[in-house]
Design an enzyme around this catalytic site. Structure first.
Site, PDB file in Angstrom:
ATOM      1  CE1 TYR A 132      43.856  39.756  42.716  1.00  0.00           C
ATOM      2  CE2 TYR A 132      41.669  39.441  43.652  1.00  0.00           C
ATOM      3  CZ  TYR A 132      42.950  38.972  43.405  1.00  0.00           C
ATOM      4  OH  TYR A 132      43.299  37.729  43.840  1.00  0.00           O
ATOM      5  CG  HIS A 138      45.046  39.604  37.196  1.00  0.00           C
ATOM      6  ND1 HIS A 138      44.698  40.215  38.378  1.00  0.00           N
ATOM      7  CD2 HIS A 138      45.967  38.681  37.512  1.00  0.00           C
ATOM      8  CE1 HIS A 138      45.396  39.676  39.351  1.00  0.00           C
ATOM      9  NE2 HIS A 138      46.164  38.742  38.864  1.00  0.00           N
TER      10      HIS A 138
END
Ligand SMILES: *[C@@H]1O[C@H](CO)[C@@H](O)[C@H](O)[C@H]1NC(C)=O
Ligand SMILES: *[C@@H]1O[C@H](CO)[C@@H](O)[C@H](O)[C@H]1NC(C)=O
Ligand SMILES: *[C@@H]1O[C@H](CO)[C@@H](O)[C@H](O)[C@H]1NC(C)=O
Ligand SMILES: *[C@@H]1O[C@H](CO)[C@@H](O)[C@H](O)[C@H]1NC(C)=O
Length: 334
Positions: free
Chosen positions: A260, A310
């Site tokens: 995410y 990430h």
């Protein structure tokens, strides 16, 4: 026809024209005291110079926009949660719950209802138009801010967004002292002064329960790690990052890279949606290629780069592209 009679007719015609016109104007003014007609004419001539999308010299959206940008940018997805837009599609809810794999989440709509009994339910900032020129500074936490002397420049923005544990006290010269929005999640929360908006990024239903609790009873003390049970913040300024917008950032802007988006990237996209002019500070590594926070000593080795969650490289690529297309301005620091 005698000359005097002709004069009388002419005088009468002029007179009745004046009466008709002033009556029209008067009734128009009564019907619309804002004199819409004249305002409209003035606005038209203004927008001739400013191109009409916003009040700044350059705007986030332009008439002849870049296809890469327009393909991704969707102004109708609202960044903040309100009661009205809180209903999630099954798809969004499933994706969002998967982020931190919450076991046995509470009833989402009941949690949201309780939350909006504590914080205001308002659709803010969606007021883009020819009169608005909102300047924003998104301040990341990179060590490249050290010695930058950006403080005054950052403080001159209308909106100043900081994130997670970022302090200003003791670093004003480089990072500024004002904060209008502080972005955080329960595990990264800090106390704020009452002029700052707390912008919560929820990763699970429990996070929404946590903010409700932290502003009232203080009963939630643990998520997957111990968290602050109470938070000092102005309840009337607490905002919630919309899970729908969260997913839009991931799908449209990151094309599903990484698990995410990072807090920095989420803050950047928030600013692109609510601001007309965006300046970015404190993103990326410092001059030695080190990734550390500006308030910490410089540890060699880049501990923050590869968290496994990430895709920092992909996020940075998109950030650079936004700068290339003059949507944001990156201040590189030192
Ligand atoms: C933009 O978002 C709205 C609301 O979510 C959606 O209905 C619409 O299809 C989107 N537009 C594009 C071009 O993706
Ligand atoms: C959640 O609560 C609402 C209102 O109390 C109810 O209508 C809904 O069915 C509940 N949803 C689930 C999944 O239990
Ligand atoms: C904010 O804090 C100041 C002093 O710290 C206080 O005087 C003021 O009443 C507070 N405002 C709100 C809305 O709580
Ligand atoms: C970033 O962009 C460069 C040049 O366009 C490309 O070569 C590279 O693969 C991109 N990196 C990622 C992680 O997408």
């Amino acid at each position: 026809m005698s000359l005097s009679k002709w004069r009388k007719i002419r005088a009468f015609t002029v007179f009745s024209c004046i009466v008709t016109f002033t009556t029209f104007l008067f009734s128009y003014t009564l019907r619309d005291p804002s004199l819409y007609f004249f305002k409209y004419a003035i606005r038209k001539s203004d927008s001739f110079f400013s191109k009409g999308q916003c009040g700044c010299r350059q705007c986030m959206t332009e008439l002849e926009d870049d296809p890469w940008f327009t393909e991704r940018f969707n102004l109708s997805v609202h960044p903040l949660m309100s009661r009205r837009n809180s209903l999630l599609t099954d798809d969004t809810y499933r994706w969002w719950q998967w982020l931190q794999a919450e076991q046995e989440p509470a009833n989402f709509s009941e949690v949201v209802e309780k939350l909006f009994q504590v914080i205001p339910d308002a659709d803010l900032y969606m007021d883009a138009g020819p009169e608005r020129c909102r300047t924003c500074a998104v301040v990341g936490n990179s060590g490249n801010l050290k010695g930058s002397h950006y403080g005054a420049l950052i403080d001159s923005s209308d909106v100043i967004i900081r994130m997670n544990m970022a302090p200003t006290s003791g670093y004003e010269e480089d990072v500024g002292s004002r904060t209008t929005h502080h972005v955080m999640y329960p595990e990264s929360a800090i106390d704020l002064d009452n002029t700052t908006s707390l912008l919560l990024i929820p990763f699970k239903t429990l996070d929404l329960q946590w903010i409700t609790s932290a502003l009232t009873t203080g009963s939630i003390k643990h998520t997957y790690i111990p968290v602050q049970s109470r938070i000092k913040a102005n309840k009337n300024r607490v905002l919630i990052y919309s899970p729908t917008f969260f997913k839009y950032v991931y799908d449209a802007w990151l094309e599903s890279h990484g698990r995410y988006p990072s807090t920095g990237f989420l803050s950047l996209l928030f600013s692109i949606h609510i601001c007309d002019k965006v300046s970015v500070y404190g993103f990326g590594a410092d001059q030695y290629g080190n990734w550390h926070h500006y308030w910490e000593e410089n540890h060699q080795g880049g501990a923050f780069r590869h968290t496994g969650v990430h895709d920092a490289d992909y996020e940075y690529n998109v950030t650079l592209l936004l700068a290339d297309k003059h949507k944001i301005k990156i201040f590189k620091g030192f």
